[in-house]
Design an enzyme around this catalytic site. Structure first.
Site, PDB file in Angstrom:
ATOM      1  N   CYS B  89      37.283  59.350  42.665  1.00  0.00           N
ATOM      2  CA  CYS B  89      36.346  59.889  43.640  1.00  0.00           C
ATOM      3  C   CYS B  89      35.456  60.898  42.930  1.00  0.00           C
ATOM      4  CB  CYS B  89      37.085  60.563  44.781  1.00  0.00           C
ATOM      5  SG  CYS B  89      38.035  61.973  44.226  1.00  0.00           S
ATOM      6  N   CYS B  92      36.843  63.558  40.589  1.00  0.00           N
ATOM      7  CA  CYS B  92      37.141  63.183  39.209  1.00  0.00           C
ATOM      8  C   CYS B  92      35.935  63.470  38.317  1.00  0.00           C
ATOM      9  CB  CYS B  92      37.487  61.699  39.119  1.00  0.00           C
ATOM     10  SG  CYS B  92      39.074  61.301  39.846  1.00  0.00           S
ATOM     11  N   ASP B 498      44.483  28.615  42.326  1.00  0.00           N
ATOM     12  CA  ASP B 498      45.535  28.804  41.347  1.00  0.00           C
ATOM     13  C   ASP B 498      46.700  29.431  42.108  1.00  0.00           C
ATOM     14  OD1 ASP B 498      46.876  29.376  38.883  1.00  0.00           O
ATOM     15  OD2 ASP B 498      46.204  31.444  39.128  1.00  0.00           O
ATOM     16  N   ASP B 673      42.767  33.433  38.630  1.00  0.00           N
ATOM     17  CA  ASP B 673      42.729  34.742  37.987  1.00  0.00           C
ATOM     18  C   ASP B 673      43.164  34.711  36.528  1.00  0.00           C
ATOM     19  OD1 ASP B 673      45.433  34.267  38.457  1.00  0.00           O
ATOM     20  OD2 ASP B 673      45.859  36.408  38.391  1.00  0.00           O
ATOM     21  N   ASP B 677      42.985  29.819  33.818  1.00  0.00           N
ATOM     22  CA  ASP B 677      42.027  29.333  34.812  1.00  0.00           C
ATOM     23  C   ASP B 677      40.585  29.462  34.341  1.00  0.00           C
ATOM     24  OD1 ASP B 677      43.994  28.870  36.784  1.00  0.00           O
ATOM     25  OD2 ASP B 677      44.085  31.029  37.138  1.00  0.00           O
TER      26      ASP B 677
END
Lengths: 61, 776
Positions: B89, B92, B498, B673, B677
């Protein structure tokens, strides 16, 4: 007619002023970080300075 | 449950430090923040659960030598550009800037929250860049140096240029319109020709430089298209604007009645809005993607002959050298284990959920994750020769095979320009040859046809819809990477999933079985000490279990403590008579008691079933392609109600299946992912990846979705369909507008007032229509 001759340059100058202000803002990078600036205002009570006074900060909390 | 004061993660009982911190790194980070007087950070921040928790990584700063990346600045200082990962956020941003600003020698530290880029300046010689960077990595953020000249600067320069053009055009359009309105008002009343011409001259004074300045993006693109003997949308735009300006200037010189300066410049203004929005929507997704890719390039720790360690980029590691891999680290090379025993998570390579056991001699591949103990590997292949690189090559081949998709706007432009130009020419010829008008008024009418057909609404039709659609998707954490992805998604009829990490969460969960609550509590008290995914699943199920003291872990086998063993069947000395069944398992063995079996499975995402149902209802045909074993794939397919499935698919098999579908005239969407793939993602008509996917897959995918919800797939398809409909409606509206106004223009009835009204109203109608998509 004289009014017109006065008002046209005034209107144009005002517009031009706005345009220049925008171009200046763009050039100085104010549109680079729109998300950050929106939040930064909430934190800027002690701006990042080299070797800021640490004690002053902890006194506040 | 108590949480760590620095990273905010739940504390694992028995492993915490002083009941406040989860690890020594977090304690050090908290001390540093407090020592600098910045502890307000902890009150101000709001942790983002989707982000990686802020756990500092040990000796991370040693990975890269930042001194080489520093460049001399203008004022005798040094500059370092870094990309920051792990921002939660705005607090930081504040923390990083302040921590850096308080280091001696630092003159400037500014972190851009939008692009996550940090610019750090310090006085040459007064600070060591590695120490500066370390002060931030110590807090748990990751920093990667980048070269601003290479990443994204060209895109942002282009965007800035468009914004400048837009500002100038907006200013000019407003002021010219001011004069035009006076002229139109005066026409009905008493304005003399002298005043009118005076106002025309003023308009020309503003409009001419503005057209030249803000028209450049269009003129340039039109010129490029014409010199390549093609036409695009910019050709009729440039022609219309230039002719309108030229004709108006001619009218002004001879004190004529009609000047189209306002039309020309407001046309440019509207078009630039569309162009800017378009580039912005694309640039955002791209910068997010480039950010992810840059972080993927990590270095490898090589053990030299003299025992020293050296960090090298993976492609520079020589075959035969020894590489160290810490627990929790991803392996960067292909090789075999030379020393050490551990568990490896190979899900990214093979799609298999369960970790494989690694002992000396086990072959390992780049992309695997080391789970439980440190390993020494002997390198057999690095860089271009790795399995990873092979998969990337397969992906690039598939990419080349993918026919270049022509966006709908380009297809429209292809026939629009010739039709418009023929119509204008026809008008001119009709007036001169058939009606016998003098060539000047006839030319005037022909030009007004060109002005009125200038594709203002047409050029806005697609970008506005795209900006609204990608904005709506972005709010739900779905990023569009490709400009034509929405259009292609709308045509999809076949969806391939997948398994591991896409339909499932890619993390095992405990199944109910023949165990009692007491068994679970005992097992969990051992399991809390381990990082093995099955042990983590046990500990998650029973968080109240008190951790057992003095637990020893034998990597690849199991855990032992107080005479109780938890682990593999062999480790617990379970006799072969006891059969458990298929799937991943852990055994709990105690002296004098029957061993207990805990079975696990990779549980589907919470909304997998819902998503499958929704997609089936939307008349898509679904299919499951996985590299996992048939048993696991079948049971998941049955559970979710996916009729077609294939197990044990190699990356090339997935590509082959996609090609087969494409040959049969289908438009397949691939959702995946893993590294395995990636080639399929490039081969598919359009592809999606969760943000947990490997970098390569994210690069290959057209759309990336964040979070645990698979429903994002259905949502994306829904938005794509709707936006496709809106684009078509917009084209319809734009064409309807032309059908009404073009005959008027051909008949010579179009005055600047009519042109201005027609043009702006059609643009506004198109924009308003697109905005409907923003609402649910």
């Amino acid at each position: 007619m004289t009014n017109l001759l006065m008002l046209i340059p005034v209107a144009l100058l005002l517009g031009l002023f706005g345009l220049l202000a925008f171009l200046w803002a763009l050039k100085s990078g104010q549109f680079e970080d729109l998300d950050g600036s929106a939040h930064r205002i909430l934190f800027d009570d002690d701006p990042p300075q080299p070797k800021a006074d640490v004690n002053k900060d902890s006194d506040k909390t | 449950m108590a949480s760590c004061r620095h990273c905010g993660q739940g504390l694992i009982p028995g492993k915490e430090i002083g009941g406040q911190y989860c690890c020594a790194g977090c304690q050090a980070a908290h001390d540093l923040v407090e020592g600098l007087g910045l502890d307000q950070y902890y009150q101000r921040r709001s942790l983002d659960p989707a982000q990686r928790p802020l756990v500092p990584e040990e000796d991370d700063a040693a990975r890269v030598d930042f001194t080489q990346h520093a460049k001399p600045g203008q004022k005798g200082d040094q500059v370092l550009y870094l990309m920051v990962e792990g921002l939660h956020c705005a607090a930081c941003v504040w923390l990083i800037e302040n921590v850096l600003a308080r280091q001696p020698g630092v003159t400037h530290a500014r972190l851009n929250m939008t692009t996550r880029r940090l610019e750090l300046r310090w006085i040459d010689g007064a600070a060591d860049p590695n120490l500066l960077v370390h002060s931030v990595t110590q807090l748990g953020y990751r920093l990667v140096p980048y070269d601003p000249a290479r990443i994204g600067d060209a895109v942002s320069a282009h965007e800035k240029e468009l914004l400048k053009c837009m500002a100038v055009a907006g200013f000019a359009a407003g002021n010219v319109m001011l004069f035009s309105v006076s002229i139109w008002a005066g026409q009905a009343d008493y304005m003399g020709w002298a005043t009118r011409t005076f106002l025309h001259w003023l308009s020309a004074l503003i409009a001419l430089p503005a057209v030249v300045y803000s028209g450049r993006p269009f003129f340039k693109s039109a010129y490029e298209a014409l010199s390549a003997k093609r036409t695009n949308m910019d050709v009729p735009i440039s022609l219309g604007v230039l002719l309108a300006t030229g004709m108006s200037l001619w009218e002004t010189v001879r004190a004529g009645e009609h000047a189209y300066f306002d039309a020309a410049i407001s046309l440019l203004f509207f078009l630039l809005i569309g162009r800017y929005l378009d580039s912005r929507a694309r640039g955002r997704a791209r910068s997010a993607a480039s950010h992810l890719i840059a972080l993927g390039a990590r270095s490898v720790t090589v053990l030299l002959a003299d025992g020293a360690r050296k960090l090298l980029p993976p492609q520079q590691v020589a075959t035969g050298s020894i590489v160290l891999v810490a627990p929790g680290e991803r392996i960067g090379i292909d090789g075999k284990v030379s020393e050490g025993v551990s568990d490896l998570d190979a899900s990214l390579i093979s799609g298999e959920t369960l970790p494989i056991q690694a002992k000396p001699g086990t072959p390992v591949f780049a992309g695997m994750l080391n789970l439980s103990a440190a390993l020494r590997l002997e390198v057999t292949a690095a860089g271009e020769a790795t399995l990873l690189a092979e998969i990337v090559r397969l992906m690039e081949n598939a990419e080349q095979g993918r026919a270049r998709y022509a966006a709908i706007a380009d297809r429209v432009a292809r026939w629009y320009a010739p039709v418009v130009h023929t119509a204008a020419l026809g008008t001119f010829l009709f007036w001169t040859l058939i009606l016998g008008t003098a060539w000047q008024p006839a030319l005037m009418i022909a030009v007004s046809v060109l002005i009125i057909t200038c594709p203002c609404a047409l050029a806005l039709a697609v970008p506005v819809v795209q900006v609204v659609a990608s904005g709506r998707l972005m709010r739900q954490g779905i990023l569009m990477k490709s400009a034509t992805a929405l259009e292609r998604l709308a045509q999809v009829d076949h969806i391939l999933f997948d398994k591991t990490g896409t339909l499932t969460l890619g993390r095992p969960e405990l199944l109910p079985g023949d165990w009692t609550a007491a068994d679970l509590a005992l097992a969990a008290s051992l399991a809390v000490s381990s990082r093995h995914p099955l042990a983590r699943a046990l500990a998650r199920r029973c968080p109240e279990a008190a951790p057992m003291r003095e637990v020893t872990e034998l990597a690849g086998l199991g855990l032992e403590g107080d005479g109780v063993r938890l682990g593999r069947r062999a480790w617990c000395q379970v006799s072969d008579e006891l059969d458990g069944g298929e799937g991943p398992e852990l055994w709990l063995a105690r002296t004098g008691r029957q061993p207990v079996r805990f079975a696990f499975e990779d549980s589907p995402r919470l909304d997998s079933k819902e998503t499958v149902n929704a997609l089936t209802k939307m008349k898509y045909s679904l299919e499951l392609l996985s590299g996992d074993r048939a048993f696991a794939v079948e049971s998941l397919a049955n559970r979710l109600g996916v009729a077609k499935w294939r197990a044990l698919c190699l990356p090339a098999d997935k590509v082959a299946r996609l090609e087969e579908l494409k040959q049969a005239g289908h438009k397949p969407l691939m959702v995946g992912d893993g590294l395995n793939d990636a080639p399929a993602l490039s081969a598919a008509f359009v592809s999606m990846s969760p943000s947990t996917a490997v970098d390569v897959s994210q690069t290959a995918a057209d759309v990336i979705f964040q979070g645990d919800r698979l429903m994002s797939v259905a949502e994306t398809l829904r938005v794509a369909k709707k936006s496709n409909m809106l684009v078509k409606q917009n084209f319809g509206l734009a064409l309807a507008y032309n059908l009404v106004t073009v005959p008027l223009a051909m008949a010579g009835h179009v005055t600047p007032l009519i042109a201005a009204i027609a043009m702006s109203s059609s643009s506004v109608v198109v924009i308003v229509n697109a905005l409907r998509l923003g609402r649910r």
